[in-house]
Structures are given as C-alpha cells and as structure tokens.
Design an enzyme around this catalytic site. Structure first.
Site, mmCIF file in Angstrom:
data_model
loop_
_atom_site.group_PDB
_atom_site.id
_atom_site.type_symbol
_atom_site.label_atom_id
_atom_site.label_comp_id
_atom_site.label_asym_id
_atom_site.label_seq_id
_atom_site.Cartn_x
_atom_site.Cartn_y
_atom_site.Cartn_z
ATOM 1 N N LYS A 1 -6.550 13.033 3.178
ATOM 2 C CA LYS A 1 -5.724 11.895 3.575
ATOM 3 C C LYS A 1 -5.104 12.202 4.927
ATOM 4 O O LYS A 1 -4.406 13.203 5.085
ATOM 5 C CB LYS A 1 -4.634 11.639 2.526
ATOM 6 C CG LYS A 1 -3.812 10.387 2.774
ATOM 7 C CD LYS A 1 -2.854 10.143 1.604
ATOM 8 C CE LYS A 1 -2.060 8.877 1.791
ATOM 9 N NZ LYS A 1 -1.166 8.604 0.640
ATOM 10 N N PHE B 1 -1.518 3.491 7.134
ATOM 11 C CA PHE B 1 -1.102 4.867 7.379
ATOM 12 C C PHE B 1 -2.174 5.660 8.111
ATOM 13 O O PHE B 1 -1.880 6.596 8.840
ATOM 14 C CB PHE B 1 -0.802 5.559 6.046
ATOM 15 C CG PHE B 1 -1.963 5.533 5.093
ATOM 16 C CD1 PHE B 1 -2.948 6.504 5.153
ATOM 17 C CD2 PHE B 1 -2.081 4.537 4.148
ATOM 18 C CE1 PHE B 1 -4.028 6.473 4.290
ATOM 19 C CE2 PHE B 1 -3.156 4.501 3.274
ATOM 20 C CZ PHE B 1 -4.126 5.471 3.342
ATOM 21 N N GLY B 2 -3.447 5.331 7.906
ATOM 22 C CA GLY B 2 -4.547 6.118 8.448
ATOM 23 C C GLY B 2 -5.771 5.971 7.562
ATOM 24 O O GLY B 2 -6.112 4.869 7.148
ATOM 25 N N LYS B 3 -6.430 7.094 7.240
ATOM 26 C CA LYS B 3 -7.672 7.053 6.466
ATOM 27 C C LYS B 3 -7.670 8.121 5.386
ATOM 28 O O LYS B 3 -6.919 9.089 5.438
ATOM 29 C CB LYS B 3 -8.881 7.306 7.385
ATOM 30 C CG LYS B 3 -9.060 6.320 8.519
ATOM 31 C CD LYS B 3 -10.243 6.723 9.392
ATOM 32 C CE LYS B 3 -10.413 5.761 10.562
ATOM 33 N NZ LYS B 3 -11.534 6.173 11.454
ATOM 34 N N VAL B 4 -8.556 7.908 4.396
ATOM 35 C CA VAL B 4 -8.910 8.947 3.433
ATOM 36 C C VAL B 4 -10.394 9.219 3.623
ATOM 37 O O VAL B 4 -11.209 8.297 3.570
ATOM 38 C CB VAL B 4 -8.621 8.521 1.983
ATOM 39 C CG1 VAL B 4 -9.090 9.601 1.018
ATOM 40 C CG2 VAL B 4 -7.146 8.242 1.784
ATOM 41 N N ASP C 1 3.629 2.733 -7.747
ATOM 42 C CA ASP C 1 2.421 2.131 -7.168
ATOM 43 C C ASP C 1 1.233 2.268 -8.108
ATOM 44 O O ASP C 1 0.115 2.556 -7.680
ATOM 45 C CB ASP C 1 2.113 2.767 -5.814
ATOM 46 C CG ASP C 1 1.215 1.880 -4.943
ATOM 47 O OD1 ASP C 1 1.134 0.669 -5.231
ATOM 48 O OD2 ASP C 1 0.610 2.383 -3.989
ATOM 49 N N GLY D 1 -6.006 2.390 5.381
ATOM 50 C CA GLY D 1 -4.752 1.663 5.231
ATOM 51 C C GLY D 1 -3.985 1.716 6.526
ATOM 52 O O GLY D 1 -4.463 2.245 7.540
ATOM 53 N N LEU E 1 -13.556 7.122 2.814
ATOM 54 C CA LEU E 1 -13.431 6.645 1.434
ATOM 55 C C LEU E 1 -12.470 5.468 1.303
ATOM 56 O O LEU E 1 -12.567 4.670 0.373
ATOM 57 C CB LEU E 1 -12.955 7.785 0.523
ATOM 58 C CG LEU E 1 -13.839 9.032 0.485
ATOM 59 C CD1 LEU E 1 -13.197 10.103 -0.381
ATOM 60 C CD2 LEU E 1 -15.231 8.689 -0.042
ATOM 61 N N GLY E 2 -11.528 5.366 2.233
ATOM 62 C CA GLY E 2 -10.540 4.289 2.173
ATOM 63 C C GLY E 2 -9.729 4.251 3.447
ATOM 64 O O GLY E 2 -9.685 5.221 4.210
#
Length: 704
Positions: free
Chosen positions: A404, A386-389, A499, A384, A381-382
């Site tokens: 997440k 940091f990793g993934k969703v 944020d 970054g 889904l997304g």
C-alpha cells in the site's frame, strides 16, 4: 416464481392541484395517494374493468412495483381525510412506453377534473407476474437497486479539533495569512494552518492547542474556560475605531489582508490591534495582552501542577535534590540525537534504526530493514485518493506481498498523520488474530509511505459477489462467523473498525476471510470518553448515529456488519437513494425489505443488527436478543473451531499461482505498476521533516 416480461416501478413525487379543488384547510402536500390496479375482463360479451387486488396506499417519494399486462389500468386517487379530491387513470403500457430503456424517467400524469401528478418511473424486466398481489411486491427505495454493480469509496469529513469551543479544521489559504496567536506568517503550499469553523480565527497547526480564549462564535461554556476566567480574570475589551491603513495590514483575528483604499478596517486605540469590520464582534477581550506569552504561562502552570500531583515522592525528591545530574552522562549521544530537531532524510535514519533495534531488541542484532529497492512492482491491485495498492515481489525470495503506497502530501493535506500511525498499529496487532491482514514491514521514501502486507490472492467479496449476484445462507453464515471473530478481537483491543464492507473482506488461498484496510480505524487513545465523533465510512454502510452527528462506539461496526450480511444474502444494498441525502434519509427512516428467499432466522438477525438504538443493537451488551454468538442464526456454530480456523471454507477461490491476480478487477491489474512521482520540489520541501519519524518497522511475528 413465474416471471413477467415487463413491470413498472413508480414513485409519486408531488401533486399540482388547483386551490379551488382543495377542501378548506388543505394544501396539495396534505393529499394522500391511493392506487387501484384494474384489469379488463369479458362479462356477457362486454368489456369491464375489475379490481382484483386490494387498494394500495403508497407514501410520497417511495417506490412501488406492479407487473404490466395487456389492458391493465392504473388508477391514482388523491384523497383528504378519506374523501377523493382528484383522480387519474392511465394504461400501464402507456407509462412504460414513455420510459427510456432502463433509465429513470419523470412523467406528468393529468388528473380529473384538473391538475396533475409528477411521477418517477422505470421500466423493469423479469419481474414477478400477476399471480402475486401488487402489495406483496411493493417496495421502498431499499429494494429499488439492480444489485451490487460498483465499488463504493469511503468518505471522511475533515477532522475537527475542539479547543475552548473553537472548531479548528486544517485549511488551505489561497491568500497570505498570519497566525492570530503568534502573529507569524503561515507558510506552506498545502493546508498551512487551522481555521475555526465558527469564528474564522486562523492559527498555525503548532499554535491551535495554545489558544486560551473561548470561541466567541460558540455557545459552550466549558469548565476549562470558567477555570481560566477565575484564574486570570482576562476581560479587557478593545477600543476600536475605523482607521485608514497606509500600508498592507492583516487582520489579527482571521489573518487575512484588510482590503481597500480607505477605512479598510478597525484599529484599537490602546494596543494597535487591527481587524476587519466583520471581525470586530469576534475579537477576544485581550487588549494589551500578549496571547502567546499568556498561553505559555498558563500551560507551564498546568504542567507543573500535573507533574507535582503525578510524581511519586521518591521521584519528586530526585528532582528537588538534583540527584538526576549524576546520570547525565549515561544517555548515549546517538539516543540524544533522536530528541533533537533535524532535517529528515531516509538515508540518514538507517543508522539510527539499527542502533535502536540493538537497544530495544536486547542486543541480538538488528532486525532486517526493507526499502523500495528490495521489491519488484508487478501489478496494480487497487487505487484510491490515498495512492495505490500493488502486488510486489521480494527480490530473490519468490515471496509476494501487497504494498500500500500512501502519498505524504495527501496525508498531510488531509491531516491524516495520526490515522496513518493508527493503521500501522492495527496492522502490527493483526498478527494475533487469524482473520486480520498482517503487516510484513513498513518504510518510507521522501514522497511516499509504504505498508507491505500479506498478499491475499483470493480477491475480495465484492469481486466474488459480482460473479454470482449473492451467496447462499451457509456461505454467508461462514463468512459472518469469521467476521464476528475479527470484529470482537478489534473491539476487545478498543479499536473501532469503521470501514467494514465487501471491498475490505478478502479471501486467502484456502477461502478464509481476512479484514484489510484499517485507515479508518479509531483507537481508544484518541477518543473522547471511549466515544468517537468523526463523520466517516462508506455511505451505504454508515450507521444512523454517525449521520446524526452523535458520539458513537463499537456499535457502528455491527450496523455495517448487518449491511454486509444483507448484501451477501440478498445481492443488493438494504438502503438506497439517488444521492447521499436520499441515501442517508433512507438509513435514518426506512425499514429494509426482506425477501421471502431468506430464512426467518436471517431476517431476525438482520433486524436486530439494523436496530437504530446503538445500545440495544445486536452485538452490544444491552441487546435484548443476547450475545451475537448465541443468536438463532448462528445456532449450531462451534465458535472455538472458528477461532482456530478449523472449519473448512464452503468456497475455495481459483488460484493458479502465488502471484495470481485473476481475482482482482481487470480495470486495475491491466494498469502499469509504477509510482507517480511528485514533480513539485517545493511541495516536498514544505513537508514537515518530523511528521513521519519512526514510521519504518519490520514485523518479527509475521507468519505466512
């Protein structure tokens, strides 16, 4: 409004004018531009240039627009104290002919009698036509964007730990380093320790809080430092002399090696401490003093003082009389093991987790624990840094969640362990607010941390605004009301969101909003006097006080809320710049452009949210416009119904099934849903086994 086929956006950057043409005491930077737009008309069979509109006085490096028509001439006059110095005349058609498609182009415009002007131009299409004065469409950089076309990632500057004037930051040392406090080697493959940004002192992460001497590179003279001097009177200077070291030696200040064959550094004649020549002035006056022992002694005294002052008399008597020994056998052995240092593994924690659930859950049986094998990975889904969703399915239940996945090594390298636990706490708290994304459970493997949250299949506002460019005022007001309720809930619980942006406002299947991604959140427990100081957020949404490096509070969320409202109403960001420096300059100095398409109430609300004084910003107690819920933009809003989710949404997303991911970007959903393994086993071995203890959690209050 009628539309013209062509328009020109111009920005005057600088002028090169010969010195002999400049008036006395004037430089090229003192010249002020004046712009006349003239048109060719026929008078008695003769062509004449006539100025139909007022003269414009644009600022240097600020954008302004003008429509292009046949025969239209642009005249730029550079003046000093209202006196013309040089001028340039050019056909607007010639200017746009030099533009490269829709790209920004730099051109030189020759001036008379001599000199030239550097200008930045851009060819625009479908701009307002000549029926509107040029000054009406004159804009700053805040109106120079083509709309919201991209997703913008958040930034976060390295966390600074201020200890006695030192500004310690987690640092990756490319060469071997030793701790300046305990003199032990700093192991690790990532950021092995902390280094002061002012004096370059290097210490272990475990040692940075034990530093007792004031930073020599800091001008601060704190109360703690003064008290330390009064108590210990530590002021014994070293007696350094240049020395030839015959074996590899490390600096006792910055921790790095002394390089060279001869006279590599300095050594104290008394205590044999070594340092670089450049570090001599930074060495603390601790000749012959064991810093580690002195630090332990100081903290022991400090702990004893606090314990005596804070303990009630009856508790103090228990300790003095030794009566606590009667209860020594009452603490279960399994619980004692929780306080022992041991090598962590996910498998070994299961029994302890179940035991703790029985203790704290009142003996009603353990709460169900989840792990990665319980879920099917379906879609991305997304993504970054940091990793993934990912969209996941709970096996055998036909239930879908958003997972997440955070990389442990990235979290530790960025010193974000505390932020991860704050995010976990806020997600748990979200069960009490209908407009915050809830946590279903959290767990970990040896490589990853996982947050399993409710799946909001309506997509985010960024996705929807890219489809229709902007929202109408009724839809914007609806989303704004629910966001205000969510923000005020967080602020009531002493949480700064930090944020808020289109990407983090998601829609559920009914069309109600929920805020997500609390990785930037800040709680009062880790703030100084209720204020935060970390430079973080998404650049377009960052408030002026963060850019200035000032301490800040919840007011930063209302600035971001103003940017979000502007984007929903106008369809583009209120502040613009080609890079972060230009963008931040725009945020600090420029007034956003309010088009005539938005109502006066909306413009007034946005102006109050864009107040650069955080104390009087709309949403804060000292705002002269009163509470945000009573603002004229929200006139007629039934806030009780909004708080209870009783107001029907103006838009319901198109959702085909519970697992539908069509409201998320295809760039992500077309990727294969899989975790990236960490192949470096040495890297995994270097992770502190106790860094993420007690992370696993199952939310008993989760509701779908």
């Amino acid at each position: 409004m009628a539309q013209a086929e062509n328009a020109c956006r111009l920005k005057l950057l600088r002028a090169d004018v010969p010195v002999d043409l400049l008036p006395a005491g004037c430089s090229a930077t003192d010249l002020q531009p004046a712009v006349n737009v003239k048109e060719k008309i026929e008078v008695n069979g003769e062509s004449r240039l006539v100025q139909k509109k007022k003269t414009l006085y644009p600022e240097w490096e600020k954008c302004w627009d003008t429509a292009v028509a046949e025969g239209r001439i642009l005249q730029i006059v550079l003046m000093f104290n209202q006196t013309p110095v040089v001028e340039a005349t050019m056909r607007l058609e010639d200017i746009i002919s030099k533009c490269k498609s829709d790209a920004i182009t730099h051109i030189w415009i020759n001036t008379k009698p001599n000199g030239r002007i550097l200008a930045q131009t851009r060819h625009l299409k479908n701009a307002p036509d000549d029926d509107h004065p040029v000054e009406d469409i004159m804009t700053s950089r805040s109106n120079s964007g083509p709309g919201i076309q991209r997703r913008r990632g958040a930034i976060k500057h390295a966390r600074v730990h201020e200890i006695r004037g030192h500004q310690f930051v987690a640092t990756f040392f490319r060469q071997p380093h030793f701790c300046s406090l305990c003199s032990d080697f700093m192991w690790g493959l990532n950021k092995q320790g902390y280094q002061c940004q002012l004096c370059s002192a290097a210490v272990h992460k475990k040692c940075h809080e034990k530093v007792i001497m004031q930073c020599p590179g800091s001008a601060k003279n704190t109360k703690e430092t003064m008290a330390l001097k009064e108590r210990f009177k530590v002021d014994i200077p070293h007696r350094f002399k240049t020395y030839n070291f015959k074996s590899p030696t490390f600096c006792d200040h910055c921790g790095s090696m002394l390089y060279g064959l001869f006279k590599q550094g300095l050594r104290c004649e008394v205590c044999n401490v070594a340092c670089h020549h450049k570090c001599e002035r930074l060495m603390s006056n601790l000749c012959g003093v064991n810093q580690k022992q002195l630090s332990e002694m100081y903290h022991e005294i400090k702990r004893g003082t606090h314990a005596t002052a804070s303990c009630p008399p009856n508790i103090a008597n228990l300790h003095l009389n030794g009566e606590t020994s009667k209860n020594n056998g009452s603490l279960p052995n399994k619980l004692k093991n929780l306080f022992k240092s041991h090598q962590y593994s996910v498998e070994e924690q299961k029994e302890t987790d179940e035991y703790m659930d029985n203790i704290w859950g009142g003996g009603d049986g353990p709460v169900k624990k989840f792990a990665l094998p319980h879920f099917n990975l379906l879609k991305v889904l997304g993504k970054g840094s940091f990793g993934k969703v990912m969209l996941v399915e709970l096996k055998g239940k036909n239930e879908f969640y958003a997972m997440k996945c955070l990389k442990k090594d990235v979290i530790l390298e960025d010193d974000d362990t505390e932020c991860t636990y704050i995010e976990r706490r806020v997600l748990i708290l979200a069960s009490q607010c209908p407009f915050l994304c809830q946590l279903f459970c959290s767990f970990q493997t040896n490589e990853y941390l996982f947050f399993v949250m409710e799946y909001l299949n309506g997509g985010d506002l960024m996705h929807h605004i890219q489809q229709i460019k902007k929202f109408d005022e009724a839809r914007t007001r609806f989303y704004a009301c629910e966001i205000v309720v969510a923000l005020q809930f967080l602020h009531t619980n002493n949480i700064i969101y930090r944020d808020l942006k289109l990407d983090n406002v998601l829609l559920d299947c009914d069309g109600h909003i929920k805020l997500a991604d609390f990785g930037m959140a800040k709680t009062e427990m880790n703030r100084e006097n209720g204020m935060a100081s970390t430079f973080c957020g998404t650049p377009d949404y960052i408030s002026p006080e963060i850019i200035k490096g000032q301490l800040y509070n919840e007011a930063v969320d209302f600035w971001s809320f103003g940017v979000l409202m502007y984007e929903m109403l106008v369809g583009q960001s209120p502040f613009h710049g080609e890079g972060e420096d230009e963008l931040f300059d725009s945020i600090l100095n420029e007034r956003p452009y309010f088009p005539k398409t938005i109502s006066k109430e909306a413009a007034k609300c946005l102006s109050a949210l864009f107040d650069r004084n955080p104390n009087t910003r709309l949403g804060m107690p000292e705002c002269p416009d009163g509470p945000i819920r009573q603002h004229c933009f929200f006139r007629g809003v039934d806030w009780k119904r909004f708080e209870n989710r009783q107001v029907p949404p103006p838009f319901k997303p198109n959702i085909k099934s519970n697992s539908d991911a069509s409201n998320f970007d295809d760039d992500f959903t077309n990727e294969k849903a899989a975790l990236t393994p960490v192949h470096d086993k040495n890297l995994l071995a270097s992770i502190d086994p106790e860094a993420f203890l007690n992370f696993s959690y199952t939310n008993p209050h989760f509701s779908k």
